[in-house]
Scaffold this motif. Structure first.
Motif, PDB file in Angstrom:
ATOM      1  N   ASP A 178       0.837  -1.198   0.000  1.00 23.36           N
ATOM      2  CA  ASP A 178       0.000   0.000   0.000  1.00 23.36           C
ATOM      3  C   ASP A 178       0.879   1.257   0.000  1.00 23.36           C
ATOM      4  O   ASP A 178       1.548   1.542   0.998  1.00 23.36           O
ATOM      5  N   PRO A 179       0.891   2.035  -1.081  1.00 22.75           N
ATOM      6  CA  PRO A 179       1.762   3.215  -1.153  1.00 22.75           C
ATOM      7  C   PRO A 179       1.276   4.388  -0.314  1.00 22.75           C
ATOM      8  O   PRO A 179       2.012   5.351  -0.088  1.00 22.75           O
ATOM      9  N   SER A 180       0.043   4.318   0.161  1.00 19.77           N
ATOM     10  CA  SER A 180      -0.523   5.457   0.893  1.00 19.77           C
ATOM     11  C   SER A 180       0.170   5.706   2.234  1.00 19.77           C
ATOM     12  O   SER A 180       0.084   6.804   2.789  1.00 19.77           O
ATOM     13  N   ILE A 181       0.859   4.704   2.747  1.00 22.51           N
ATOM     14  CA  ILE A 181       1.540   4.872   4.036  1.00 22.51           C
ATOM     15  C   ILE A 181       2.962   5.406   3.856  1.00 22.51           C
ATOM     16  O   ILE A 181       3.664   5.640   4.838  1.00 22.51           O
ATOM     17  N   GLY A 182       3.366   5.597   2.608  1.00 19.18           N
ATOM     18  CA  GLY A 182       4.736   6.004   2.334  1.00 19.18           C
ATOM     19  C   GLY A 182       4.903   7.489   2.066  1.00 19.18           C
ATOM     20  O   GLY A 182       3.933   8.252   2.015  1.00 19.18           O
ATOM     21  N   LEU A 183       6.149   7.878   1.892  1.00 19.19           N
ATOM     22  CA  LEU A 183       6.518   9.255   1.569  1.00 19.19           C
ATOM     23  C   LEU A 183       7.377   9.216   0.310  1.00 19.19           C
ATOM     24  O   LEU A 183       8.304   8.404   0.227  1.00 19.19           O
ATOM     25  N   PRO A 184       7.089  10.059  -0.681  1.00 21.55           N
ATOM     26  CA  PRO A 184       7.885  10.044  -1.918  1.00 21.55           C
ATOM     27  C   PRO A 184       9.366  10.300  -1.648  1.00 21.55           C
ATOM     28  O   PRO A 184       9.724  11.086  -0.765  1.00 21.55           O
ATOM     29  N   ALA A 185      10.220   9.654  -2.414  1.00 22.00           N
ATOM     30  CA  ALA A 185      11.662   9.797  -2.226  1.00 22.00           C
ATOM     31  C   ALA A 185      12.107  11.258  -2.347  1.00 22.00           C
ATOM     32  O   ALA A 185      13.019  11.698  -1.645  1.00 22.00           O
ATOM     33  N   ALA A 186      11.468  12.011  -3.226  1.00 19.78           N
ATOM     34  CA  ALA A 186      11.832  13.425  -3.403  1.00 19.78           C
ATOM     35  C   ALA A 186      11.572  14.226  -2.132  1.00 19.78           C
ATOM     36  O   ALA A 186      12.306  15.165  -1.819  1.00 19.78           O
ATOM     37  N   THR A 187      10.524  13.848  -1.396  1.00 20.36           N
ATOM     38  CA  THR A 187      10.240  14.522  -0.128  1.00 20.36           C
ATOM     39  C   THR A 187      11.228  14.093   0.932  1.00 20.36           C
ATOM     40  O   THR A 187      11.715  14.912   1.723  1.00 20.36           O
TER      41      THR A 187
END
Length: 202
Positions: free
Chosen positions: A167-176
């Motif tokens: 589930d990607p919703s629990i993650g933070l984009p690498a750019a952030t």
């Protein structure tokens, strides 16, 4: 500034290189690819890397291996992997790197959210991450010539979750996530553990 990025080809490392390259001279270091390579588990390899790199103003490490498994399944070798690679590998980047670092240089290491928010299977990784954060707090009191050291503790990264079909919703984009590393390199903080989630709206 001349900034060395160890783990430059990884998901977070690539984002850090992109963020830094706009304003700094970045020296990319990989494990299995790139002009300059390093094996974090080998102090000799780290020494050779610094001899190839030369002097620098900042070093960022987004590298390090550790085992994820249930406590009953973790063997001595699994614990040793994290201790030799992610923990002592990054510690040695500082210990050996000091002699190549310019005055007021900074070191930014990588731990991870599992140091403070553990889950089943994270015993080895949580231990290593917490060790890195403790090392940075103490090393900051002793680094010479105005040098600084911080640790970035990334949460789950969106791109990694997608790659693992989670589930990607629990993650933070690498750019952030990369914004925390940029803050460590360009700021004045030392001995701190930076949580990239606090940079999400910046």
């Amino acid at each position: 500034m001349r900034v060395v990025v160890v783990g430059a080809s990884g998901t977070i490392g690539s984002a850090v290189v992109a963020a830094l390259s706009a304003r700094h001279d970045v020296v990319a270091v990989g494990n299995k690819q790139g002009a300059i390579r390093v094996d974090l588990a080998s102090a000799d390899s780290i020494q050779q890397m610094f001899q190839a790199v030369g002097t620098f103003d900042a070093l960022v490490s987004t590298a390090g291996r550790a085992a994820f498994a249930g406590l009953d399944d973790l063997k001595d070798a699994d614990f040793q992997l994290g201790l030799s690679n992610k923990l002592m590998g990054q510690v040695n980047l500082v210990r050996i790197g000091r002699q190549f670092a310019n005055d007021r240089a900074s070191f930014t290491l990588t731990s991870g959210v599992l140091s403070r928010e553990p889950m089943k299977g994270s015993a080895s990784i949580s231990m290593v991450n917490a060790g890195l954060e403790g090392f940075a707090r103490a090393a900051a009191l002793e680094l010479p010539r105005g040098m600084r050291i911080n640790v970035v503790s990334p949460p789950w990264v969106t791109e990694t979750l997608i790659a693992r079909k989670m589930d990607p919703s629990i993650g933070l984009p690498a750019a952030t996530v990369a914004k925390a590393y940029l803050s460590s390199v360009e700021g004045t903080a030392t001995g701190q553990t930076l949580d990239p989630r606090t940079f999400a709206d910046k």
